[in-house]
Motif scaffolding. Structure first.
Motif, PDB file in Angstrom:
ATOM      1  N   VAL A   1       0.799  -1.228   0.000  1.00  0.00           N
ATOM      2  CA  VAL A   1       0.000   0.000   0.000  1.00  0.00           C
ATOM      3  C   VAL A   1       0.829   1.274   0.000  1.00  0.00           C
ATOM      4  O   VAL A   1       0.447   2.252  -0.607  1.00  0.00           O
ATOM      5  CB  VAL A   1      -0.989   0.106   1.181  1.00  0.00           C
ATOM      6  CG1 VAL A   1      -2.322  -0.441   0.807  1.00  0.00           C
ATOM      7  CG2 VAL A   1      -0.450  -0.499   2.435  1.00  0.00           C
ATOM      8  N   ALA A   2       1.926   1.262   0.718  1.00  0.00           N
ATOM      9  CA  ALA A   2       2.737   2.482   0.767  1.00  0.00           C
ATOM     10  C   ALA A   2       4.212   2.123   0.615  1.00  0.00           C
ATOM     11  O   ALA A   2       4.758   1.340   1.390  1.00  0.00           O
ATOM     12  CB  ALA A   2       2.507   3.224   2.082  1.00  0.00           C
ATOM     13  N   HIS A   3       4.827   2.672  -0.409  1.00  0.00           N
ATOM     14  CA  HIS A   3       6.238   2.407  -0.662  1.00  0.00           C
ATOM     15  C   HIS A   3       7.117   3.171   0.327  1.00  0.00           C
ATOM     16  O   HIS A   3       6.836   4.318   0.650  1.00  0.00           O
ATOM     17  CB  HIS A   3       6.629   2.871  -2.067  1.00  0.00           C
ATOM     18  CG  HIS A   3       6.044   2.033  -3.157  1.00  0.00           C
ATOM     19  ND1 HIS A   3       4.797   2.286  -3.684  1.00  0.00           N
ATOM     20  CD2 HIS A   3       6.528   0.956  -3.801  1.00  0.00           C
ATOM     21  CE1 HIS A   3       4.540   1.388  -4.623  1.00  0.00           C
ATOM     22  NE2 HIS A   3       5.566   0.570  -4.710  1.00  0.00           N
ATOM     23  N   GLY A   4       8.163   2.515   0.754  1.00  0.00           N
ATOM     24  CA  GLY A   4       9.168   3.215   1.542  1.00  0.00           C
ATOM     25  C   GLY A   4       9.969   4.136   0.626  1.00  0.00           C
ATOM     26  O   GLY A   4      10.048   3.910  -0.573  1.00  0.00           O
ATOM     27  N   GLY A   5      10.558   5.175   1.213  1.00  0.00           N
ATOM     28  CA  GLY A   5      11.347   6.110   0.415  1.00  0.00           C
ATOM     29  C   GLY A   5      12.695   5.509   0.039  1.00  0.00           C
ATOM     30  O   GLY A   5      13.225   4.651   0.730  1.00  0.00           O
ATOM     31  N   ARG A   6      13.219   5.981  -1.080  1.00  0.00           N
ATOM     32  CA  ARG A   6      14.533   5.540  -1.523  1.00  0.00           C
ATOM     33  C   ARG A   6      15.579   6.140  -0.577  1.00  0.00           C
ATOM     34  O   ARG A   6      15.402   7.249  -0.066  1.00  0.00           O
ATOM     35  CB  ARG A   6      14.740   6.076  -2.946  1.00  0.00           C
ATOM     36  CG  ARG A   6      15.940   5.549  -3.670  1.00  0.00           C
ATOM     37  CD  ARG A   6      15.768   5.695  -5.191  1.00  0.00           C
ATOM     38  NE  ARG A   6      15.791   7.071  -5.697  1.00  0.00           N
ATOM     39  CZ  ARG A   6      16.870   7.834  -5.735  1.00  0.00           C
ATOM     40  NH1 ARG A   6      18.017   7.423  -5.241  1.00  0.00           N
ATOM     41  NH2 ARG A   6      16.811   9.045  -6.253  1.00  0.00           N
ATOM     42  N   GLY A   7      16.634   5.415  -0.346  1.00  0.00           N
ATOM     43  CA  GLY A   7      17.722   5.963   0.466  1.00  0.00           C
ATOM     44  C   GLY A   7      18.458   7.043  -0.307  1.00  0.00           C
ATOM     45  O   GLY A   7      18.601   6.952  -1.526  1.00  0.00           O
ATOM     46  N   GLY A   8      18.913   8.088   0.393  1.00  0.00           N
ATOM     47  CA  GLY A   8      19.691   9.124  -0.282  1.00  0.00           C
ATOM     48  C   GLY A   8      21.083   8.605  -0.618  1.00  0.00           C
ATOM     49  O   GLY A   8      21.629   7.773   0.110  1.00  0.00           O
TER      50      GLY A   8
ATOM     51  N   LYS B   1      19.371  13.643   0.623  1.00  0.00           N
ATOM     52  CA  LYS B   1      18.566  13.267   1.786  1.00  0.00           C
ATOM     53  C   LYS B   1      17.743  12.029   1.401  1.00  0.00           C
ATOM     54  O   LYS B   1      17.522  11.762   0.226  1.00  0.00           O
ATOM     55  CB  LYS B   1      17.612  14.405   2.155  1.00  0.00           C
ATOM     56  CG  LYS B   1      18.349  15.643   2.638  1.00  0.00           C
ATOM     57  CD  LYS B   1      17.435  16.565   3.417  1.00  0.00           C
ATOM     58  CE  LYS B   1      16.483  17.304   2.509  1.00  0.00           C
ATOM     59  NZ  LYS B   1      15.597  18.221   3.258  1.00  0.00           N
ATOM     60  N   GLY B   2      17.294  11.294   2.385  1.00  0.00           N
ATOM     61  CA  GLY B   2      16.444  10.148   2.086  1.00  0.00           C
ATOM     62  C   GLY B   2      15.103  10.626   1.560  1.00  0.00           C
ATOM     63  O   GLY B   2      14.619  11.690   1.939  1.00  0.00           O
ATOM     64  N   GLU B   3      14.509   9.819   0.670  1.00  0.00           N
ATOM     65  CA  GLU B   3      13.181  10.179   0.157  1.00  0.00           C
ATOM     66  C   GLU B   3      12.133   9.883   1.239  1.00  0.00           C
ATOM     67  O   GLU B   3      12.163   8.812   1.853  1.00  0.00           O
ATOM     68  CB  GLU B   3      12.871   9.348  -1.081  1.00  0.00           C
ATOM     69  CG  GLU B   3      11.506   9.662  -1.683  1.00  0.00           C
ATOM     70  CD  GLU B   3      11.101   8.676  -2.774  1.00  0.00           C
ATOM     71  OE1 GLU B   3      10.162   8.985  -3.515  1.00  0.00           O
ATOM     72  OE2 GLU B   3      11.727   7.608  -2.881  1.00  0.00           O
ATOM     73  N   PRO B   4      11.220  10.821   1.480  1.00  0.00           N
ATOM     74  CA  PRO B   4      10.171  10.521   2.471  1.00  0.00           C
ATOM     75  C   PRO B   4       9.314   9.341   2.001  1.00  0.00           C
ATOM     76  O   PRO B   4       9.123   9.152   0.804  1.00  0.00           O
ATOM     77  CB  PRO B   4       9.329  11.802   2.500  1.00  0.00           C
ATOM     78  CG  PRO B   4      10.162  12.856   1.842  1.00  0.00           C
ATOM     79  CD  PRO B   4      11.076  12.147   0.881  1.00  0.00           C
ATOM     80  N   GLY B   5       8.825   8.569   2.952  1.00  0.00           N
ATOM     81  CA  GLY B   5       7.951   7.445   2.609  1.00  0.00           C
ATOM     82  C   GLY B   5       6.647   7.949   2.010  1.00  0.00           C
ATOM     83  O   GLY B   5       6.214   9.066   2.273  1.00  0.00           O
ATOM     84  N   GLU B   6       6.034   7.092   1.197  1.00  0.00           N
ATOM     85  CA  GLU B   6       4.768   7.453   0.561  1.00  0.00           C
ATOM     86  C   GLU B   6       3.660   7.524   1.624  1.00  0.00           C
ATOM     87  O   GLU B   6       3.585   6.677   2.516  1.00  0.00           O
ATOM     88  CB  GLU B   6       4.431   6.367  -0.460  1.00  0.00           C
ATOM     89  CG  GLU B   6       3.253   6.668  -1.347  1.00  0.00           C
ATOM     90  CD  GLU B   6       2.899   5.491  -2.264  1.00  0.00           C
ATOM     91  OE1 GLU B   6       2.027   5.685  -3.116  1.00  0.00           O
ATOM     92  OE2 GLU B   6       3.482   4.404  -2.121  1.00  0.00           O
ATOM     93  N   LEU B   7       2.824   8.543   1.530  1.00  0.00           N
ATOM     94  CA  LEU B   7       1.701   8.682   2.467  1.00  0.00           C
ATOM     95  C   LEU B   7       0.424   8.277   1.757  1.00  0.00           C
ATOM     96  O   LEU B   7       0.112   8.811   0.700  1.00  0.00           O
ATOM     97  CB  LEU B   7       1.555  10.139   2.918  1.00  0.00           C
ATOM     98  CG  LEU B   7       2.641  10.688   3.827  1.00  0.00           C
ATOM     99  CD1 LEU B   7       2.469  12.179   4.025  1.00  0.00           C
ATOM    100  CD2 LEU B   7       2.597   9.955   5.159  1.00  0.00           C
ATOM    101  N   VAL B   8      -0.295   7.343   2.348  1.00  0.00           N
ATOM    102  CA  VAL B   8      -1.500   6.830   1.684  1.00  0.00           C
ATOM    103  C   VAL B   8      -2.653   6.770   2.683  1.00  0.00           C
ATOM    104  O   VAL B   8      -2.482   6.339   3.814  1.00  0.00           O
ATOM    105  CB  VAL B   8      -1.238   5.406   1.121  1.00  0.00           C
ATOM    106  CG1 VAL B   8      -2.521   4.780   0.610  1.00  0.00           C
ATOM    107  CG2 VAL B   8      -0.197   5.452   0.021  1.00  0.00           C
ATOM    108  N   THR B   9      -3.798   7.238   2.252  1.00  0.00           N
ATOM    109  CA  THR B   9      -5.005   7.018   3.036  1.00  0.00           C
ATOM    110  C   THR B   9      -5.730   5.852   2.388  1.00  0.00           C
ATOM    111  O   THR B   9      -6.114   5.931   1.228  1.00  0.00           O
ATOM    112  CB  THR B   9      -5.907   8.269   2.997  1.00  0.00           C
ATOM    113  OG1 THR B   9      -5.156   9.365   3.499  1.00  0.00           O
ATOM    114  CG2 THR B   9      -7.142   8.072   3.869  1.00  0.00           C
ATOM    115  N   ALA B  10      -5.851   4.773   3.126  1.00  0.00           N
ATOM    116  CA  ALA B  10      -6.477   3.576   2.556  1.00  0.00           C
ATOM    117  C   ALA B  10      -7.820   3.331   3.231  1.00  0.00           C
ATOM    118  O   ALA B  10      -7.951   3.495   4.442  1.00  0.00           O
ATOM    119  CB  ALA B  10      -5.564   2.366   2.744  1.00  0.00           C
TER     120      ALA B  10
END
Ligand code: GDP
Ligand code: MG
Length: 423
Positions: free
Chosen positions: A114-121, A140-149
């Motif tokens: 449902v929600a992808h983790g962010g890519r490492g910087g 910087k690390g990519e922020p994790g995906e925010l999802v309303t499910a």
């Protein structure tokens, strides 16, 4: 309380920051860059679990986050990735993301990301090139995906028990399965579909007690309508009729009321194979007469049982299993069409006092750029230019110094990015 709908806020773990570091060792002058990459943030999945019955846990605790990736370190040490997390949901949970169905989790272990983790910087070691062998830049690390499910539970059972309130559905379910439904705790003894596993010899099947249908339920009166959708996917209906005439009405009349409700609600449901079970045999002195009347009336299978004494239960189990086994094999679920949406890298338009740029790619770039590092800022502008943003902004009539906004970032437009030559 039974919860069959829940809104859940899920976020993937954040990517770990890349590290900016140079080798510093005795006797090795001017050591090269050795900052490692940050770890990837953990993904978040929903997984169907056989033992869960409701979405209650999630409606109480609706926030879930994947583990963050660890930052990279010197000596080219990459940060550890965050663990993926698997959130358990009951079998039959439909997962929706922005009104679109993402998954229909029907078998144990079936899962959906449902929600992808962010890519490492990336650390500065990753930016080393022949032209720049001492880059002072780390992402910087990519922020994790925010999802309303939105989750919706649909009970999937082979057998759906239907019938008027008090027909004896809960009592029969308790007899047939190891489930212990609440009996007579509410005016409608079962407020929620109650699922249990039943077995006859080596054959196992799921059976659901569907809350009582009442007259007019399909028009929104009573509880029947709201919960009837749970029975949508059952293979066979077991229609229970109280032969004791508990509420004064004739059993045939009660049977007709439920059939009428069913047809009004869903012709598909009404067309499912049906076994008619006349219950509370122990309460009538001459049950055989009612049985033959019913058999004539429905021109199909009808059985007499007493959930109280156990009379007829064995025959009922046998009949259910035989009916399930006689069904044609289910067609494989149609593969959901794959929607490939080719998104442009960005969209740009004029706002009241500047220009706005949106797009997954550019926004990610903003989130991952450490603007405190001059080289990172330079790279950022270089990438935007390559994407064609400069050109688009010029086409929109931008002037030097006009504000450009991407996500949370705002900067003044410069037509040419000056490349500082480092000594
Ligand atoms: P539901 O509303 O269809 O789930 O009906 P319940 O299972 O709650 O049963 C309603 C009432 O009928 C309860 O008081 C049960 O104890 C009673 N009952 C159910 N089955 C039988 C039966 O076979 N014999 C007798 N004597 N009572 C029964
Ligand atoms: Mg009940």
């Amino acid at each position: 309380m039974f919860i069959d709908k829940a809104r859940v806020y899920v976020s993937g773990g954040n990517g770990g920051h890349g590290c900016l570091s140079f080798r510093r060792e005795k006797f090795i002058p001017r050591g090269g860059p050795n900052g490692g990459n940050g770890g990837k943030g953990g993904d978040v999945y929903f997984v169907a679990d056989l033992h869960l019955r409701t979405l209650l846990d999630l409606s109480v605790k609706p926030h879930c986050q994947g583990e963050d990736g660890r930052p990279g370190e010197g000596y080219n040490r990459h940060g550890r990735s965050g663990e993926d997390i698997f959130i358990k949901v009951p079998l039959g949970t439909v997962v929706k993301k922005e009104e679109k169905i993402l998954a229909d989790l029907v078998s144990p272990g079936e899962n959906v990301l449902v929600a992808h983790g962010g890519r490492g910087g990336r650390g500065n070691a990753a930016f080393k090139t022949s032209r720049n062998n001492a880059p002072r830049i780390a992402e910087k690390g990519e922020p994790g995906e925010l999802v309303t499910a939105d989750l919706e539970l649909k009970v999937i059972a082979d057998i759906g028990l239907i019938g008027l309130p008090n027909a004896g559905k809960s009592t029969l379910l308790a007899r047939l399965t190891k489930a212990h439904p609440k009996i007579a705790a509410y005016p409608f003894t079962t407020l929620s579909p109650n699922l249990g596993m039943a077995a006859y010899k080596d054959f196992h099947f799921a059976i659901a007690d569907i809350p009582g249908l009442i007259e007019g339920a399909h028009e929104g009166r009573g509880l029947g309508h709201e919960f009837l959708r749970h029975v949508e996917r059952t293979k066979i209906l077991v229609h229970l009729v109280d032969v004791s005439g508990f509420d004064g009405a004739k059993p045939e009349k009660n049977f007709d009321i439920v059939r009428k409700e069913l047809k009004a609600y869903s012709p598909v449901l009404a067309g499912k194979p049906q076994i008619v079970v006349l219950t509370k045999k122990d309460l009538v002195p001459t049950p055989a007469g009612i049985l033959s009347r019913f058999k004539k009336k429905i021109r199909g299978t009808a059985l007499l049982v007493s959930a109280a004494t156990g009379d007829g239960i064995d025959t009922l189990l046998k009949t259910i299993v035989k009916t399930i086994q006689a069904l044609p094999p289910e067609p494989l679920p149609a593969q959901a069409p794959l929607h490939l949406v080719l998104e442009p890298d960005f969209r740009a338009w004029r706002e009241e006092d500047g220009f706005r740029v949106t797009g997954k790619k550019v926004e990610r770039l903003v989130a991952m750029t450490n603007f405190a590092q001059p080289e990172a800022a330079q790279r950022f502008h270089g990438i935007l230019k390559k994407m064609g943003l400069d050109r688009s902004l010029r086409d929109l009539g931008i002037h030097p110094g006009d504000a450009v906004r991407i996500g949370t970032l705002e900067f003044g437009y410069e037509p040419e990015v000056k490349v500082e030559k480092r000594p």
